[in-house]
Design a protein around this motif. Structure first.
Motif, PDB file in Angstrom:
ATOM      1  N   UNK A  99      87.707 -30.772   3.147  1.00 20.43           N
ATOM      2  CA  UNK A  99      85.740 -30.831   1.946  1.00 20.43           C
ATOM      3  C   UNK A  99      85.765 -29.498   2.233  1.00 20.43           C
ATOM      4  N   UNK A 100      84.647 -29.476   1.309  1.00 15.89           N
ATOM      5  CA  UNK A 100      84.462 -28.227   0.347  1.00 15.89           C
ATOM      6  C   UNK A 100      85.295 -27.548  -0.370  1.00 15.89           C
TER       7      UNK A 100
ATOM      8  N   UNK B 155      93.285 -26.815  -0.975  1.00 15.51           N
ATOM      9  CA  UNK B 155      92.476 -26.865   0.297  1.00 15.51           C
ATOM     10  C   UNK B 155      91.937 -25.635  -0.028  1.00 15.51           C
ATOM     11  N   UNK B 156      91.987 -24.927   0.569  1.00 14.54           N
ATOM     12  CA  UNK B 156      91.072 -23.103   0.495  1.00 14.54           C
ATOM     13  C   UNK B 156      92.178 -22.263  -0.330  1.00 14.54           C
ATOM     14  N   UNK B 157      91.130 -22.219  -1.245  1.00 14.15           N
ATOM     15  CA  UNK B 157      92.227 -21.076  -2.500  1.00 14.15           C
ATOM     16  C   UNK B 157      92.258 -19.539  -2.426  1.00 14.15           C
ATOM     17  N   UNK B 158      93.624 -19.595  -2.698  1.00 12.83           N
ATOM     18  CA  UNK B 158      94.040 -18.534  -2.461  1.00 12.83           C
ATOM     19  C   UNK B 158      92.923 -16.783  -2.084  1.00 12.83           C
ATOM     20  N   UNK B 159      93.552 -16.046  -1.236  1.00 14.64           N
ATOM     21  CA  UNK B 159      92.956 -14.644  -1.077  1.00 14.64           C
ATOM     22  C   UNK B 159      92.114 -14.252  -3.090  1.00 14.64           C
TER      23      UNK B 159
ATOM     24  N   UNK C   8      90.502 -19.979   5.498  1.00 13.22           N
ATOM     25  CA  UNK C   8      90.144 -20.985   5.173  1.00 13.22           C
ATOM     26  C   UNK C   8      88.260 -21.222   4.773  1.00 13.22           C
ATOM     27  N   UNK C   9      88.079 -20.345   4.468  1.00 15.21           N
ATOM     28  CA  UNK C   9      86.982 -19.974   4.047  1.00 15.21           C
ATOM     29  C   UNK C   9      87.118 -20.958   2.203  1.00 15.21           C
ATOM     30  N   UNK C  10      86.075 -21.612   2.299  1.00 14.54           N
ATOM     31  CA  UNK C  10      86.395 -23.063   0.930  1.00 14.54           C
ATOM     32  C   UNK C  10      84.616 -22.754   0.124  1.00 14.54           C
TER      33      UNK C  10
END
Length: 699
Positions: free
Chosen positions: A258-259, A379-383, A412-414
């Motif tokens: 999500x997100x 999912x969460x994008x790369x750094x 896990x930052x989205x």
């Protein structure tokens, strides 16, 4: 399911001739034999219907009530009206909207008349009372009601109400045979449609604003999805080619956390390809949640109503609520959207290309999943992308570069978490001192992450509190030469082994800095999963992420997934090692495996490493160099006579200096002797301390 009745009772009369109303009522009472309940032995069952039909005298004068006489009068009235049957008010707003709807959906005259009659029953008490007095009905009875009241052949009615008919296919009217079998409950009209048909409308889509809405402008651009460049190019070309060929059954599935930006990605694709995007709503404008089956009917409707519009896409989000299996009221297993065969057929023939989004792929039936043309995990994008999103979303906020760099490390930052936090802080920024901005946005963002069962802040990056230099590494080869060659070759597989704290992981960071590449650090716990096969999936994701980021990949505790297969107790332990070896071999970058247990590695893994570097305890001169650096950093005087005592610490590592430096934050180091004492304690706690000589001179 009764819809919008109270709102529409006062307005529907304007759309219906009184003669037509009487005709339908008389056909219900006489031809459908509702008179058996309408006319009791000594009184009417429904006085209001009797008054509507001009039988006031019998209502007001009970002594005049005569069942046979009333029946004769009703039959005469029906015969009179049947000679010149009245029509609906063609000039009314309802009929104008029905005409517009019919043209947009290609409804025939019979389908429009059926819809009109169904609206009449749901908005006029007299119809509802008369028909429902007939009691529970089956499908044949319902078809007969439409046929008799509207003067339409039963075959035509059956065709109009069938699953292949436009009314059902578009979801604007259908028969719900799981409900109580009264007419008003069984004949269902799409939520909100009756109300909108009574209002002035400019175009057909405005009738369905509770279900189909124009999408918002994308907040993220292609640059925020640089890690999906190949996918984006493929999807763009596919949509372009499909549009030119006018192909049907074009479906793209996007799934992930999500997100993570799935909706924004679809919006971005629509914009860069010049398409108009429409979304299937999850709730009405009155914030009433739409059920899965109702949303799927809205999707079917959107396919029909947008079919003739060029350069159009449909976005269907949260499809797990639509496709999950459930028990119907009849006890049959089905999904929320209808029969599986019907759903699968639609996926193969839908005329408008569609994006389908889900947070929970396992809830979709494999038979459905395999019918999607292109499937993309997000999912969460790369750094690097996280860093760009932090810059873009927080561009007008005085957030420090250091904080953004640190937060970009959060795996896990989205996008949604960043966007929501920025929204909150932006509204209150005038109340926040600049020096507190980092703290406040960390609080807001951390609360959201914690609610999602994720860490509030990124894992602490590996490194040492002391100044890093190659000279403090006790490696068995020239590490400087290795770094120079990696910068030139840009690829290599290294195995760093030796006791904990000897600088293996820090060397990986040094290599990344020298190569001017990000360092992607993974631990065995990041790959571990209780589900069979999930660890292998996580391995593949790890290497793919490093490839996308163009990062140096450092796997700490690598022995967990590279252990000798001869010692495996379970089959999945072997498959995990096999997968890791496969991924290592195909990875075209710099991969560094760090382990404290070199002897447990599989021989095949050892062969795949270009170099195996041992990192050992500090040499005496290295230990003294770090000791003097630490004392200088603490601002304490140095006693040169302690050099022999430091050299006597045979198991000293750079990690020990990092540990005691962190201790100083909580328990101040008083002098150089105190530092030596603490280093001695660290060495004494090591498992092999009793196997190696540890001593120091008196001081």
């Amino acid at each position: 399911m009764k819809l919008d009745i109270q709102k529409n009772k006062s307005t529907f009369t304007d759309n219906l001739n009184k003669e037509l109303k009487h005709l339908w009522l008389l056909r219900i009472i006489l031809k459908l034999e509702a008179h058996k309940r309408f006319l009791n032995e000594h009184a009417f069952r429904f006085d209001d219907i009797a008054r509507e039909l001009g039988l006031d005298n019998y209502v007001d004068n009970p002594r005049a009530y005569n069942r046979d006489l009333i029946l004769t009068e009703l039959r005469q009235n029906l015969a009179t009206i049947e000679k010149h049957p009245p029509q609906a008010k063609s000039e009314s707003r309802l009929w104008e909207n029905l005409g517009m709807l019919g043209q947009a959906l290609k409804l025939n005259d019979i389908e429009i008349l059926i819809l009109f009659f169904a609206i009449a029953v749901k908005t006029e008490d007299h119809f509802e009372e008369a028909i429902d007095s007939m009691g529970n009905l089956n499908i044949a009875s319902i078809e007969k009601i439409f046929s008799i009241c509207l003067g339409i052949g039963i075959t035509d009615v059956r065709t109009a109400l069938s699953e292949s008919g436009t009314l059902f296919r578009t979801g604007i009217l259908w028969l719900d045979m799981d409900s109580v079998y009264t007419f008003s409950n069984t004949v269902v009209i799409m939520h909100g449609l009756t109300t909108e048909l009574m209002r002035e409308q400019n175009e057909p889509l405005s009738l369905f604003h509770n279900h189909i809405v124009p999408s918002f402008k994308a907040k993220l651009g292609a640059e925020h999805y640089s890690h999906l460049t190949e996918d984006t190019a493929t999807i763009k070309h596919y949509l372009g080619a499909a549009g030119q060929a006018k192909n049907t059954g074009i479906n793209i599935l996007i799934y992930g956390a999500p997100g993570s930006g799935k909706t924004e990605y679809a919006r971005m694709i629509a914009e860069v390809t010049g398409h108009h995007l429409y979304e299937i709503a999850t709730e009405t404008r009155q914030a009433k949640a739409l059920e899965g089956s109702e949303r799927f009917r809205a999707f079917r409707l959107a396919q029909t109503i947008l079919e003739r519009r060029h350069d159009t896409l449909i976005l269907f989000d949260e499809i797990e609520d639509v496709f999950k299996e459930s028990l119907s009221k009849s006890g049959k297993r089905d999904n929320q959207s209808g029969t599986k065969a019907w759903v699968n057929r639609l996926l193969e023939t839908n005329p408008v290309p569609s994006f389908w989004l889900t947070n929970n792929l396992p809830q979709l039936d494999p038979a459905v999943v395999r019918r999607f043309d292109y499937i993309l995990e997000m999912n969460a994008p790369p750094r690097s992308v996280r860093a760009r999103m932090l810059d873009d979303y927080l561009i007008d906020l005085p957030v420090s570069t250091h904080w953004k760099r640190q937060m970009s490390e959060h795996e896990n930052l989205v996008p949604a978490v960043i966007e929501r936090a920025a929204k909150v802080v932006r509204h209150i920024k005038h109340t926040i001192p600049t020096q507190d901005m980092d703290k406040v946005i960390s609080k807001v963002m951390g609360n959201t992450l914690e609610a999602l069962y994720l860490p509030r802040m990124p894992k602490a990056s590996l490194g040492m509190d002391t100044n890093y230099r190659l000279g403090i590494l006790n490696a068995d080869c020239n590490v400087g030469e290795i770094c120079d060659n990696l910068v030139t070759e840009k690829r290599g597989r290294l195995c760093l082994y030796g006791p904990p704290g000897t600088g293996k992981s820090a060397f990986g960071r040094y290599i990344a800095d020298r190569m001017d590449r990000p360092l992607l650090i993974k631990r065995a716990s990041d790959i571990l999963s209780p589900f069979l096969g999930e660890a292998e999936i996580n391995m593949a994701k790890m290497f793919r992420e490093a490839e996308i980021e163009n990062a140096v990949l450092l796997l700490d505790e690598a022995d967990t997934y590279l252990q000798d297969r001869k010692n495996a107790q379970r089959s999945w332990e072997i498959s995990e090692v096999n997968e890791m070896l496969t991924q290592m071999e195909s990875f075209d970058g710099v991969f560094i495996a760090s382990t404290n247990l070199m002897s447990s590695l599989d021989p095949a893994a050892l062969r795949r490493f270009d170099l195996k570097l041992r990192f050992d305890y500090l040499k005496p001169e290295q230990a003294w160099l770090m000791f003097t650096d630490t004392i200088a950093k603490l601002g304490l005087p140095l006693d040169e006579s302690l050099q022999k005592s430091v050299a006597a610490l045979a198991m000293l590592t750079p990690g020990d200096f990092a540990t005691v430096s962190r201790q100083a934050r909580l328990r101040k180091i008083t002098d150089d002797a105190d530092l030596l004492s603490r280093l001695t304690d660290e060495c004494a706690l090591k498992p092999d301390a009793n196997k190696r000589a540890i001593g120091f001179s008196s001081y």
